[in-house]
Design a protein around this motif. Sequence first.
Motif, PDB file in Angstrom:
ATOM      1  N   ARG A   1      16.402  24.136   4.007  1.00 27.70           N
ATOM      2  CA  ARG A   1      17.148  25.047   5.046  1.00 27.70           C
ATOM      3  C   ARG A   1      17.348  26.354   4.476  1.00 27.70           C
ATOM      4  O   ARG A   1      17.871  26.807   5.292  1.00 27.70           O
ATOM      5  CB  ARG A   1      18.633  24.130   5.425  1.00 27.70           C
ATOM      6  N   ALA A   2      16.500  26.519   3.552  1.00 30.82           N
ATOM      7  CA  ALA A   2      17.052  28.022   2.735  1.00 30.82           C
ATOM      8  C   ALA A   2      16.210  29.247   3.833  1.00 30.82           C
ATOM      9  O   ALA A   2      17.213  29.782   3.616  1.00 30.82           O
ATOM     10  CB  ALA A   2      16.473  27.790   0.974  1.00 30.82           C
ATOM     11  N   GLU A   3      15.597  28.742   4.005  1.00 32.22           N
ATOM     12  CA  GLU A   3      14.576  29.719   4.727  1.00 32.22           C
ATOM     13  C   GLU A   3      15.271  30.446   6.194  1.00 32.22           C
ATOM     14  O   GLU A   3      15.093  31.320   6.226  1.00 32.22           O
ATOM     15  CB  GLU A   3      13.073  29.743   4.667  1.00 32.22           C
ATOM     16  N   THR A   4      16.102  29.449   6.749  1.00 30.98           N
ATOM     17  CA  THR A   4      16.312  29.807   7.723  1.00 30.98           C
ATOM     18  C   THR A   4      18.252  29.391   7.891  1.00 30.98           C
ATOM     19  O   THR A   4      18.827  29.544   8.868  1.00 30.98           O
ATOM     20  CB  THR A   4      15.263  28.377   9.030  1.00 30.98           C
ATOM     21  N   PHE A   5      18.792  28.649   6.962  1.00 31.36           N
ATOM     22  CA  PHE A   5      19.538  29.123   6.707  1.00 31.36           C
ATOM     23  C   PHE A   5      20.596  30.245   7.732  1.00 31.36           C
ATOM     24  O   PHE A   5      22.067  29.684   8.201  1.00 31.36           O
ATOM     25  CB  PHE A   5      20.273  28.733   5.549  1.00 31.36           C
ATOM     26  N   ASP A   6      20.589  31.521   6.984  1.00 32.69           N
ATOM     27  CA  ASP A   6      21.103  32.728   7.154  1.00 32.69           C
ATOM     28  C   ASP A   6      21.298  32.701   9.033  1.00 32.69           C
ATOM     29  O   ASP A   6      22.049  33.638   9.117  1.00 32.69           O
ATOM     30  CB  ASP A   6      20.642  33.767   6.762  1.00 32.69           C
ATOM     31  N   ASP A   7      19.678  32.155   9.597  1.00 33.32           N
ATOM     32  CA  ASP A   7      19.946  32.258  10.933  1.00 33.32           C
ATOM     33  C   ASP A   7      21.209  32.194  12.074  1.00 33.32           C
ATOM     34  O   ASP A   7      21.369  32.599  12.886  1.00 33.32           O
ATOM     35  CB  ASP A   7      18.548  31.736  11.533  1.00 33.32           C
ATOM     36  N   GLU A   8      21.819  31.134  11.619  1.00 31.62           N
ATOM     37  CA  GLU A   8      23.126  31.023  12.091  1.00 31.62           C
ATOM     38  C   GLU A   8      23.770  31.676  11.791  1.00 31.62           C
ATOM     39  O   GLU A   8      23.958  32.055  11.044  1.00 31.62           O
ATOM     40  CB  GLU A   8      23.190  29.111  12.085  1.00 31.62           C
ATOM     41  N   VAL A   9      24.480  32.040  13.419  1.00 29.01           N
ATOM     42  CA  VAL A   9      25.240  33.208  12.989  1.00 29.01           C
ATOM     43  C   VAL A   9      26.488  32.880  12.290  1.00 29.01           C
ATOM     44  O   VAL A   9      26.913  33.851  12.114  1.00 29.01           O
ATOM     45  CB  VAL A   9      25.828  33.741  14.841  1.00 29.01           C
ATOM     46  N   HIS A  10      27.187  32.072  12.805  1.00 28.41           N
ATOM     47  CA  HIS A  10      28.263  31.603  11.818  1.00 28.41           C
ATOM     48  C   HIS A  10      27.712  31.255   9.745  1.00 28.41           C
ATOM     49  O   HIS A  10      29.008  30.711   9.324  1.00 28.41           O
ATOM     50  CB  HIS A  10      29.526  29.949  12.023  1.00 28.41           C
TER      51      HIS A  10
ATOM     52  N   LEU B   1      34.474  36.435  12.821  1.00 30.24           N
ATOM     53  CA  LEU B   1      34.046  36.081  11.239  1.00 30.24           C
ATOM     54  C   LEU B   1      32.534  35.019  11.724  1.00 30.24           C
ATOM     55  O   LEU B   1      32.432  34.909  11.223  1.00 30.24           O
ATOM     56  CB  LEU B   1      34.909  35.387  10.186  1.00 30.24           C
ATOM     57  N   TRP B   2      32.642  34.517  12.356  1.00 30.83           N
ATOM     58  CA  TRP B   2      31.685  33.802  12.941  1.00 30.83           C
ATOM     59  C   TRP B   2      30.685  33.960  14.157  1.00 30.83           C
ATOM     60  O   TRP B   2      29.967  32.916  14.206  1.00 30.83           O
ATOM     61  CB  TRP B   2      32.551  32.056  13.358  1.00 30.83           C
ATOM     62  N   GLY B   3      30.321  34.031  14.558  1.00 31.96           N
ATOM     63  CA  GLY B   3      29.624  35.335  15.149  1.00 31.96           C
ATOM     64  C   GLY B   3      30.121  34.637  16.555  1.00 31.96           C
ATOM     65  O   GLY B   3      29.329  34.855  17.362  1.00 31.96           O
ATOM     66  N   ARG B   4      31.339  33.611  17.323  1.00 29.20           N
ATOM     67  CA  ARG B   4      31.529  33.251  18.938  1.00 29.20           C
ATOM     68  C   ARG B   4      32.419  32.351  18.022  1.00 29.20           C
ATOM     69  O   ARG B   4      33.397  32.651  17.686  1.00 29.20           O
ATOM     70  CB  ARG B   4      30.230  32.232  18.435  1.00 29.20           C
TER      71      ARG B   4
END
Length: 222
Positions: free
Chosen positions: A18-27, A204-207
């Motif tokens: 999951r490393a490459e896409t982990f930061d893509d999620e706003v939370h 904080l969580w982007g949502r």
Amino acid sequence: MTERDDVKKLVERHWNNRAETFDDEVHHGIHGEDQRERWLSVLGERTGEPPQRVLDVGCGTGVVSLLLAGLGHDVTGVDVAPAMLEQAREKARRAGLSVAFQRGDAEGLGVQDDAVDLATARHLLWTLPDPEAAVEEWQRVVGPGGRLLLIEGYWDHPEPRDEYEAIHGDLPLYHGRPPGELREFLREAGLRDVEYEPLDDPVLWGREPRHDYYAIAGTVPR
């Protein structure tokens, strides 16, 4: 290999994948200056005057590590997943921040006694087969009078995914815990003055937060 080793290998594989896409999620990642400033405020209020020696356990892609370094702390990030650490090092390089990242097991860090003033972890306890051993280990490396600061939650995962389908039953805190329950867990583990505060600000969580998130901290007894 022991059964626990098998569990840890699957946890490592999951987060490597999951490393490459982990930061893509706003939370997960930081997406915008408002979110960044809000997290800096949360951490700044709870970490003391810089520079503190901080160990960010289960640092993942370095989100919290870089925020702490941005506050002026001397930060080392530790994670079991090499691919996560690669992402963290690259982000630190791009940000021009000096953070040491190293591979390590949250339940056996390989760090000297009393090495740091503060240990932090965000959403880590649920991934560990022996969270009691982890908290004991964190107290060892922090030392008497130091602090633990955890960003935690109660999410009650509807269904295990990927590698966690096979191992979720081996993870005592898999669903997280309500803050009162985790406070008692940390008190029983030896921490003193354990207090928590909700982290329900959507910025904080982007949502709007979909789970009960909170910061919880305690002191290692002298």
